[in-house]
Design an enzyme around this catalytic site. Structure first.
Site, PDB file in Angstrom:
ATOM      1  N   HIS A 120       0.824  -1.220   0.000  1.00 21.16           N
ATOM      2  CA  HIS A 120       0.000   0.000   0.000  1.00 21.16           C
ATOM      3  C   HIS A 120       0.850   1.258   0.000  1.00 21.16           C
ATOM      4  O   HIS A 120       0.348   2.353   0.252  1.00 21.16           O
ATOM      5  CB  HIS A 120      -0.949   0.016   1.206  1.00 21.16           C
ATOM      6  CG  HIS A 120      -2.100  -0.937   1.050  1.00 21.16           C
ATOM      7  ND1 HIS A 120      -2.877  -1.331   2.111  1.00 21.16           N
ATOM      8  CD2 HIS A 120      -2.586  -1.581  -0.035  1.00 21.16           C
ATOM      9  CE1 HIS A 120      -3.818  -2.167   1.681  1.00 21.16           C
ATOM     10  NE2 HIS A 120      -3.653  -2.341   0.386  1.00 21.16           N
ATOM     11  N   CYS A 152       7.091  19.778  -6.099  1.00 20.59           N
ATOM     12  CA  CYS A 152       8.125  18.960  -6.754  1.00 20.59           C
ATOM     13  C   CYS A 152       9.353  19.808  -7.066  1.00 20.59           C
ATOM     14  O   CYS A 152       9.230  20.893  -7.653  1.00 20.59           O
ATOM     15  CB  CYS A 152       7.522  18.409  -8.055  1.00 20.59           C
ATOM     16  SG  CYS A 152       8.686  17.518  -9.113  1.00 20.59           S
TER      17      CYS A 152
HETATM   18  C1  BV8 Z   1      -8.460  -1.435  -5.439  1.00 24.91           C
HETATM   19  C2  BV8 Z   1      -2.968   3.171   2.447  1.00 24.91           C
HETATM   20  C3  BV8 Z   1      -9.200  -1.562  -7.668  1.00 24.91           C
HETATM   21  C4  BV8 Z   1      -2.962   4.593   2.787  1.00 24.91           C
HETATM   22  C5  BV8 Z   1      -5.033   1.894   2.558  1.00 24.91           C
HETATM   23  C6  BV8 Z   1     -12.978  -6.097  -3.759  1.00 24.91           C
HETATM   24  C7  BV8 Z   1     -11.913  -6.230  -4.647  1.00 24.91           C
HETATM   25  C8  BV8 Z   1     -11.111  -5.118  -4.932  1.00 24.91           C
HETATM   26  C9  BV8 Z   1     -11.354  -3.885  -4.314  1.00 24.91           C
HETATM   27  C10 BV8 Z   1     -12.410  -3.764  -3.435  1.00 24.91           C
HETATM   28  C11 BV8 Z   1     -13.212  -4.853  -3.155  1.00 24.91           C
HETATM   29  N1  BV8 Z   1     -14.147  -4.444  -2.261  1.00 24.91           N
HETATM   30  C12 BV8 Z   1     -13.947  -3.144  -1.955  1.00 24.91           C
HETATM   31  C13 BV8 Z   1     -12.907  -2.697  -2.665  1.00 24.91           C
HETATM   32  C14 BV8 Z   1     -12.394  -1.331  -2.604  1.00 24.91           C
HETATM   33  C15 BV8 Z   1     -11.362  -1.104  -1.509  1.00 24.91           C
HETATM   34  C16 BV8 Z   1     -11.649  -1.830  -0.241  1.00 24.91           C
HETATM   35  O1  BV8 Z   1     -11.064  -2.878   0.038  1.00 24.91           O
HETATM   36  N2  BV8 Z   1     -12.528  -1.280   0.573  1.00 24.91           N
HETATM   37  C17 BV8 Z   1     -12.826  -1.923   1.842  1.00 24.91           C
HETATM   38  C18 BV8 Z   1     -12.724  -0.906   2.964  1.00 24.91           C
HETATM   39  C19 BV8 Z   1     -14.203  -2.540   1.729  1.00 24.91           C
HETATM   40  N3  BV8 Z   1     -10.060  -1.486  -2.008  1.00 24.91           N
HETATM   41  C20 BV8 Z   1      -9.369  -0.576  -2.715  1.00 24.91           C
HETATM   42  O2  BV8 Z   1      -9.804   0.495  -3.045  1.00 24.91           O
HETATM   43  C21 BV8 Z   1      -7.965  -0.992  -3.149  1.00 24.91           C
HETATM   44  N4  BV8 Z   1      -7.833  -0.701  -4.553  1.00 24.91           N
HETATM   45  O3  BV8 Z   1      -9.045  -2.437  -5.172  1.00 24.91           O
HETATM   46  O4  BV8 Z   1      -8.376  -0.923  -6.699  1.00 24.91           O
HETATM   47  C22 BV8 Z   1      -8.817  -0.982  -8.954  1.00 24.91           C
HETATM   48  C23 BV8 Z   1      -8.280  -1.822  -9.945  1.00 24.91           C
HETATM   49  C24 BV8 Z   1      -7.953  -1.274 -11.162  1.00 24.91           C
HETATM   50  C25 BV8 Z   1      -8.135   0.099 -11.410  1.00 24.91           C
HETATM   51  C26 BV8 Z   1      -8.655   0.924 -10.404  1.00 24.91           C
HETATM   52  C27 BV8 Z   1      -9.003   0.393  -9.165  1.00 24.91           C
HETATM   53  C28 BV8 Z   1      -6.907  -0.163  -2.437  1.00 24.91           C
HETATM   54  C29 BV8 Z   1      -6.966  -0.404  -0.952  1.00 24.91           C
HETATM   55  C30 BV8 Z   1      -5.789   0.315  -0.256  1.00 24.91           C
HETATM   56  C31 BV8 Z   1      -6.330   1.443   0.562  1.00 24.91           C
HETATM   57  N5  BV8 Z   1      -5.217   2.032   1.293  1.00 24.91           N
HETATM   58  N6  BV8 Z   1      -4.034   2.521   3.177  1.00 24.91           N
HETATM   59  C32 BV8 Z   1      -2.804   4.834   4.247  1.00 24.91           C
HETATM   60  O5  BV8 Z   1      -2.446   3.916   5.012  1.00 24.91           O
HETATM   61  O6  BV8 Z   1      -3.046   5.977   4.622  1.00 24.91           O
HETATM   62  S1  BV8 Z   1      -6.059   0.926   3.462  1.00 24.91           S
HETATM   63  C33 BV8 Z   1      -5.612   0.832   5.091  1.00 24.91           C
HETATM   64  O7  BV8 Z   1      -6.303  -0.305   5.599  1.00 24.91           O
HETATM   65  C34 BV8 Z   1      -4.155   0.544   5.399  1.00 24.91           C
HETATM   66  O8  BV8 Z   1      -3.358   0.233   4.294  1.00 24.91           O
HETATM   67  C35 BV8 Z   1      -4.255  -0.682   6.285  1.00 24.91           C
HETATM   68  O9  BV8 Z   1      -3.114  -1.378   6.336  1.00 24.91           O
HETATM   69  C36 BV8 Z   1      -5.371  -1.347   5.621  1.00 24.91           C
HETATM   70  C37 BV8 Z   1      -5.946  -2.532   6.268  1.00 24.91           C
HETATM   71  O10 BV8 Z   1      -6.192  -2.221   7.610  1.00 24.91           O
HETATM   72  P1  BV8 Z   1      -5.414  -3.117   8.693  1.00 24.91           P
HETATM   73  O11 BV8 Z   1      -3.962  -3.002   8.427  1.00 24.91           O
HETATM   74  O12 BV8 Z   1      -5.998  -4.477   8.714  1.00 24.91           O
HETATM   75  O13 BV8 Z   1      -5.723  -2.314  10.008  1.00 24.91           O
HETATM   76  P2  BV8 Z   1      -7.082  -2.335  10.853  1.00 24.91           P
HETATM   77  O14 BV8 Z   1      -7.032  -1.190  11.805  1.00 24.91           O
HETATM   78  O15 BV8 Z   1      -8.246  -2.489   9.933  1.00 24.91           O
HETATM   79  O16 BV8 Z   1      -6.996  -3.687  11.685  1.00 24.91           O
HETATM   80  C38 BV8 Z   1      -5.983  -3.846  12.672  1.00 24.91           C
HETATM   81  C39 BV8 Z   1      -6.069  -5.273  13.133  1.00 24.91           C
HETATM   82  O17 BV8 Z   1      -5.022  -5.497  14.079  1.00 24.91           O
HETATM   83  C40 BV8 Z   1      -7.370  -5.609  13.845  1.00 24.91           C
HETATM   84  O18 BV8 Z   1      -7.830  -6.871  13.396  1.00 24.91           O
HETATM   85  C41 BV8 Z   1      -6.967  -5.679  15.321  1.00 24.91           C
HETATM   86  O19 BV8 Z   1      -7.734  -6.643  16.020  1.00 24.91           O
HETATM   87  C42 BV8 Z   1      -5.543  -6.120  15.218  1.00 24.91           C
HETATM   88  N7  BV8 Z   1      -4.666  -5.714  16.329  1.00 24.91           N
HETATM   89  C43 BV8 Z   1      -4.663  -4.542  17.010  1.00 24.91           C
HETATM   90  N8  BV8 Z   1      -3.644  -4.548  17.899  1.00 24.91           N
HETATM   91  C44 BV8 Z   1      -2.991  -5.731  17.760  1.00 24.91           C
HETATM   92  C45 BV8 Z   1      -3.643  -6.481  16.762  1.00 24.91           C
HETATM   93  N9  BV8 Z   1      -3.239  -7.693  16.386  1.00 24.91           N
HETATM   94  C46 BV8 Z   1      -2.149  -8.212  17.011  1.00 24.91           C
HETATM   95  N10 BV8 Z   1      -1.460  -7.552  17.975  1.00 24.91           N
HETATM   96  C47 BV8 Z   1      -1.861  -6.321  18.375  1.00 24.91           C
HETATM   97  N11 BV8 Z   1      -1.162  -5.692  19.339  1.00 24.91           N
HETATM   98 ZN    ZN Z   2       7.131  17.095 -10.807  1.00 27.01          ZN
END
Ligand code: BV8
Ligand code: ZN
Length: 247
Positions: A120, A152
């Site tokens: 990402h 830039c």
């Molecule tokens: C795309 C970067 C297509 C920036 C982020 C189906 C197929 C394809 C796409 C989709 C689909 N359904 C929906 C989509 C669209 C979308 C998506 O997934 N939406 C979701 C919300 C439904 N996906 C996209 O848009 C992706 N692109 O598919 O493009 C395409 C193809 C061709 C042409 C055009 C388009 C792009 C997704 C990337 C988004 N960017 N971040 C930034 O970080 O600022 S997402 C963001 O969420 C971060 O990257 C993060 O890493 C990611 C996932 O979150 P997690 O890392 O899991 O973090 P979270 O807080 O959710 O969970 C933490 C976990 O840790 C919990 O379970 C918790 O219990 C646990 N935890 C906490 N403490 C601990 C622990 N575990 C262990 N020890 C601990 N101490």
């Molecule tokens: Zn430039």
């Protein structure tokens, strides 16, 4: 049948030729970096679609840069934790190891992980929206804050964080590497991710369908828990340090 014993999983890791690890924000939580969806999560106060999208950036680049400058300054002030260090140790012990991280904080490379795919993107890279120049940027002098509209050096265009926003495609070459690693591995460790974001979340099920042993390391259940071969319910630092203890 879901297993829970670390000793058996550790033995499988010792015997494995190819291990893959897939991490999310939970792996950085013990460094003090807020997760996205948990209590006090980043997205709790902000609607990700208002911030982590190209539309939001076009509408209000200063708001988006305020969010990313805040995260950069925060991450610059923290250190890798036991989870990051354990995965770097595992890489050195396994013949063929691939780390895939959704995290953009750079803490895995900082902990010594070399084979790390930042699928990402990274807070520490910025990209020009006009000429697409990419700058590796630790912003030593600015302590992470690049201001509301960084320009830039080459063409004066507006810079953006070099991260993948919602609705943006992943880098196709990196994605191919992720799929290849997950479909070839003997064991996949899925640590600290809510498995909420696609297409990265699909990697775990892909690995399982190809016969890998898949283990979830998380403090909570996820939508993928029921597909796992192993579930280590606990903090990533403790669990990963037990799987890859210090010499
Ligand atoms: C795309 C970067 C297509 C920036 C982020 C189906 C197929 C394809 C796409 C989709 C689909 N359904 C929906 C989509 C669209 C979308 C998506 O997934 N939406 C979701 C919300 C439904 N996906 C996209 O848009 C992706 N692109 O598919 O493009 C395409 C193809 C061709 C042409 C055009 C388009 C792009 C997704 C990337 C988004 N960017 N971040 C930034 O970080 O600022 S997402 C963001 O969420 C971060 O990257 C993060 O890493 C990611 C996932 O979150 P997690 O890392 O899991 O973090 P979270 O807080 O959710 O969970 C933490 C976990 O840790 C919990 O379970 C918790 O219990 C646990 N935890 C906490 N403490 C601990 C622990 N575990 C262990 N020890 C601990 N101490
Ligand atoms: Zn430039």
């Amino acid at each position: 049948m879901i297993h829970h014993d670390i000793a058996t999983l550790r033995r499988l890791l010792d015997e494995a030729d190819h291990v893959c690890a897939l991490t999310g924000a939970g792996v950085s939580a013990e460094s003090g970096v807020p997760t996205f969806r948990g209590d006090g999560g980043l997205w709790r106060d902000h609607d990700p679609t208002r911030i982590a999208t190209i539309g939001a950036f076009r509408r209000d680049p200063a708001l988006v840069w305020e969010f990313y400058n805040w995260r950069r300054a925060l991450v610059r002030s923290v250190a890798p934790n036991r989870a990051h260090l354990a995965l770097a140790r595992l890489e050195r012990r396994v013949p063929d190891f691939t780390l895939i991280t959704q995290n953009v904080d750079g803490l895995h490379p900082a902990a010594g992980s070399e084979r790390c795919i930042e699928i990402h993107g990274s807070l520490w890279r910025v990209r020009c929206t006009a000429c697409r120049a990419v700058y590796e940027d630790r912003a030593e002098e600015s302590a992470g804050d690049l201001g509301p509209a960084p320009a830039c050096a080459r063409c004066g265009g507006l810079l953006r964080p070099d991260v993948v926003w919602f609705g943006e495609p992943l880098d196709p070459l990196l994605w191919t590497e992720c799929v290849e690693a997950c479909t070839a591995c003997d064991v996949l460790l899925v640590a600290g991710t809510s498995a909420a974001v696609q297409p990265v979340a699909s990697l775990a099920l892909e690995a399982k369908s190809r016969g890998a042993v898949v283990a979830e390391i998380n403090v909570e259940q996820t939508p993928q828990t029921r597909y796992m071969d192993f579930v280590l319910r606990g903090r990533a630092g403790e669990m990963l340090a037990a799987l890859a203890p210090e010499d």
